[in-house]
Design a protein around this motif. Structure first.
Motif, PDB file in Angstrom:
ATOM      1  N   GLU A  26      36.172  73.016  65.425  1.00  0.00           N
ATOM      2  CA  GLU A  26      35.397  73.245  64.394  1.00  0.00           C
ATOM      3  C   GLU A  26      35.874  72.150  63.127  1.00  0.00           C
ATOM      4  OE1 GLU A  26      32.748  74.981  64.137  1.00  0.00           O
ATOM      5  OE2 GLU A  26      33.030  76.399  65.791  1.00  0.00           O
ATOM      6  N   ILE A  27      36.926  71.677  63.171  1.00  0.00           N
ATOM      7  CA  ILE A  27      37.346  70.960  62.111  1.00  0.00           C
ATOM      8  C   ILE A  27      38.281  69.767  62.636  1.00  0.00           C
ATOM      9  CG2 ILE A  27      39.315  70.973  60.376  1.00  0.00           C
ATOM     10  CD1 ILE A  27      37.130  72.809  59.654  1.00  0.00           C
ATOM     11  N   ASN A  28      38.000  68.587  61.960  1.00  0.00           N
ATOM     12  CA  ASN A  28      38.451  67.380  62.314  1.00  0.00           C
ATOM     13  C   ASN A  28      40.169  67.344  62.370  1.00  0.00           C
ATOM     14  OD1 ASN A  28      39.717  64.443  61.786  1.00  0.00           O
ATOM     15  ND2 ASN A  28      37.648  64.014  62.300  1.00  0.00           N
ATOM     16  N   LEU A  29      40.625  66.864  63.166  1.00  0.00           N
ATOM     17  CA  LEU A  29      42.369  66.794  63.357  1.00  0.00           C
ATOM     18  C   LEU A  29      42.869  66.444  62.075  1.00  0.00           C
ATOM     19  CD1 LEU A  29      44.784  67.472  65.151  1.00  0.00           C
ATOM     20  CD2 LEU A  29      44.479  65.553  66.063  1.00  0.00           C
ATOM     21  N   ASP A  30      42.384  65.329  61.450  1.00  0.00           N
ATOM     22  CA  ASP A  30      43.065  64.573  60.273  1.00  0.00           C
ATOM     23  C   ASP A  30      43.018  65.462  59.195  1.00  0.00           C
ATOM     24  OD1 ASP A  30      43.568  62.378  62.039  1.00  0.00           O
ATOM     25  OD2 ASP A  30      41.448  61.250  61.435  1.00  0.00           O
ATOM     26  N   ALA A  31      41.912  66.630  59.146  1.00  0.00           N
ATOM     27  CA  ALA A  31      42.100  67.448  57.839  1.00  0.00           C
ATOM     28  C   ALA A  31      43.290  68.112  57.451  1.00  0.00           C
ATOM     29  CB  ALA A  31      40.865  68.232  57.959  1.00  0.00           C
ATOM     30  N   TYR A  32      43.923  68.570  58.739  1.00  0.00           N
ATOM     31  CA  TYR A  32      44.965  69.677  58.234  1.00  0.00           C
ATOM     32  C   TYR A  32      46.213  69.251  59.355  1.00  0.00           C
ATOM     33  CZ  TYR A  32      41.593  72.320  55.720  1.00  0.00           C
ATOM     34  OH  TYR A  32      40.828  72.833  54.851  1.00  0.00           O
ATOM     35  N   ASP A  33      47.358  69.447  58.719  1.00  0.00           N
ATOM     36  CA  ASP A  33      48.587  69.321  59.629  1.00  0.00           C
ATOM     37  C   ASP A  33      48.617  70.407  60.635  1.00  0.00           C
ATOM     38  OD1 ASP A  33      51.278  69.333  61.050  1.00  0.00           O
ATOM     39  OD2 ASP A  33      52.226  69.457  59.053  1.00  0.00           O
ATOM     40  N   PRO A  34      48.621  69.763  62.197  1.00  0.00           N
ATOM     41  CA  PRO A  34      48.191  70.613  63.188  1.00  0.00           C
ATOM     42  C   PRO A  34      49.413  71.460  63.352  1.00  0.00           C
ATOM     43  CG  PRO A  34      48.952  68.156  63.801  1.00  0.00           C
ATOM     44  CD  PRO A  34      48.588  68.347  62.506  1.00  0.00           C
ATOM     45  N   TYR A  35      50.658  71.163  63.121  1.00  0.00           N
ATOM     46  CA  TYR A  35      51.848  72.302  63.113  1.00  0.00           C
ATOM     47  C   TYR A  35      51.731  73.453  62.096  1.00  0.00           C
ATOM     48  CZ  TYR A  35      54.125  69.101  66.569  1.00  0.00           C
ATOM     49  OH  TYR A  35      54.285  68.377  67.593  1.00  0.00           O
ATOM     50  N   LEU A  36      51.178  73.140  61.126  1.00  0.00           N
ATOM     51  CA  LEU A  36      50.926  73.830  60.229  1.00  0.00           C
ATOM     52  C   LEU A  36      50.026  75.058  60.897  1.00  0.00           C
ATOM     53  CD1 LEU A  36      51.380  75.692  57.479  1.00  0.00           C
ATOM     54  CD2 LEU A  36      49.592  74.063  56.482  1.00  0.00           C
ATOM     55  N   VAL A  37      48.743  74.625  61.252  1.00  0.00           N
ATOM     56  CA  VAL A  37      47.874  75.343  62.044  1.00  0.00           C
ATOM     57  C   VAL A  37      48.480  76.003  63.130  1.00  0.00           C
ATOM     58  CG1 VAL A  37      45.826  75.168  63.086  1.00  0.00           C
ATOM     59  CG2 VAL A  37      46.103  73.585  61.135  1.00  0.00           C
ATOM     60  N   ALA A  38      49.464  75.429  63.787  1.00  0.00           N
ATOM     61  CA  ALA A  38      50.029  76.141  64.978  1.00  0.00           C
ATOM     62  C   ALA A  38      50.821  77.303  64.405  1.00  0.00           C
ATOM     63  CB  ALA A  38      50.797  75.179  65.685  1.00  0.00           C
ATOM     64  N   MET A  39      51.705  77.294  63.398  1.00  0.00           N
ATOM     65  CA  MET A  39      52.307  78.122  62.856  1.00  0.00           C
ATOM     66  C   MET A  39      51.547  79.412  62.413  1.00  0.00           C
ATOM     67  SD  MET A  39      55.153  75.983  60.929  1.00  0.00           S
ATOM     68  CE  MET A  39      55.962  76.988  60.071  1.00  0.00           C
ATOM     69  N   SER A  40      50.511  78.817  61.571  1.00  0.00           N
ATOM     70  CA  SER A  40      49.512  80.068  61.400  1.00  0.00           C
ATOM     71  C   SER A  40      48.852  80.794  62.445  1.00  0.00           C
ATOM     72  CB  SER A  40      48.607  79.590  60.361  1.00  0.00           C
ATOM     73  OG  SER A  40      49.096  78.954  59.202  1.00  0.00           O
ATOM     74  N   SER A  41      48.410  79.913  63.568  1.00  0.00           N
ATOM     75  CA  SER A  41      48.152  80.519  64.687  1.00  0.00           C
ATOM     76  C   SER A  41      49.039  81.676  65.486  1.00  0.00           C
ATOM     77  CB  SER A  41      47.575  79.570  65.683  1.00  0.00           C
ATOM     78  OG  SER A  41      46.780  78.537  65.196  1.00  0.00           O
ATOM     79  N   LEU A  42      50.222  81.223  65.480  1.00  0.00           N
ATOM     80  CA  LEU A  42      51.129  82.229  65.832  1.00  0.00           C
ATOM     81  C   LEU A  42      51.299  83.472  65.048  1.00  0.00           C
ATOM     82  CD1 LEU A  42      54.177  79.828  66.942  1.00  0.00           C
ATOM     83  CD2 LEU A  42      53.097  81.178  68.362  1.00  0.00           C
ATOM     84  N   TYR A  43      51.119  83.429  63.689  1.00  0.00           N
ATOM     85  CA  TYR A  43      51.102  84.648  62.989  1.00  0.00           C
ATOM     86  C   TYR A  43      49.766  85.253  62.827  1.00  0.00           C
ATOM     87  CZ  TYR A  43      51.650  86.947  58.359  1.00  0.00           C
ATOM     88  OH  TYR A  43      51.701  87.812  57.239  1.00  0.00           O
TER      89      TYR A  43
END
Length: 230
Positions: free
Chosen positions: A63-80
């Motif tokens: 849904e969101i462009n890869l450049d919009a957010y840090d992918p590793y921050l998204v990964a950590m939030s995905s785990l949470y």
């Protein structure tokens, strides 16, 4: 929103190519989902919560462009978030420390300083953002239960000695885990992914299903009929 980049967890460099240029998206997603899997194991997560975390990650960047957010921050939030969805709750502090150790092997746990609290707040804020982007649709049907059912029935179908000397089950589970490095979980039904990895495992070892040549339908069509497993 605080980035989980090299200043805190070292993720920024891993999302770039060897010459400092942005890496192709598929390569970035492969690296980040590998981080999700390894961090999930270190956090004691089971296979379904890890699969949910990977699916949340892929669906967010669908849904969101890869450049919009840090992918590793998204990964950590995905785990949470996956821990909440699958009722295997994780502490943000554990996620942060495991992530820090992943990028900086042998390092000590982060001090409870301003950087730590900024990252913790970023994980929580990112989780809320992801829920809004995904419209709170974060429960998924995974192929695992289907693959387990197919393996049990296939084991009874095949010759016992053939089953024992070829690691079909281990290979199928490994292929299923690896499928979450990409977006297959978003493109295909859970039943189809399960039968596809099983079919590939059989092909890898040259194992043929008994009486397949005489059957009216291929064996995999029986498994991919519109049936649900509770």
């Amino acid at each position: 929103m605080e980035a989980a980049g090299p200043d805190i967890c070292g993720g920024g460099d891993a999302a770039r190519g060897s010459e400092g240029r942005p890496a192709p998206e598929a390569r970035v997603h492969f690296r980040v989902t590998r981080f999700i899997m390894e961090a999930g194991v270190k956090l004691g997560m089971q296979s379904i919560p890890i699969a949910t975390a990977c699916t949340i990650y892929h669906k967010f960047f669908y849904e969101i462009n890869l450049d919009a957010y840090d992918p590793y921050l998204v990964a950590m939030s995905s785990l949470y978030l996956a821990g909440k969805v699958e009722e295997q709750h994780l502490r943000t502090r554990d996620i942060i420390n495991v992530s820090n150790r992943y990028f900086h092997p042998g390092s000590e746990p982060l001090e409870l300083d301003s950087r730590f609290w900024a990252l913790r707040d970023s994980i929580v804020q990112c989780e809320l953002l992801m829920l809004r982007v995904l419209r709170f649709q974060v429960s998924f049907q995974h192929p695992h239960k289907y693959l387990l059912h197919y393996l049990i029935s296939l084991k009874n179908w095949l010759n016992r000695y053939c089953w024992q000397r070829t690691p079909i089950s281990v290979t199928a589970w490994a292929l299923l885990r690896d499928s979450y490095h990409g977006g297959l979980c978003l493109r295909f039904r859970a039943q189809h992914i399960a039968v596809a990895v099983l079919h590939l495992a059989l092909q890898a070892y040259g194992v043929e299903v008994p009486a397949e040549a005489e059957a009216e339908k291929p064996w995999w069509q029986i498994y991919t009929m519109d049936t649900e497993i509770p």
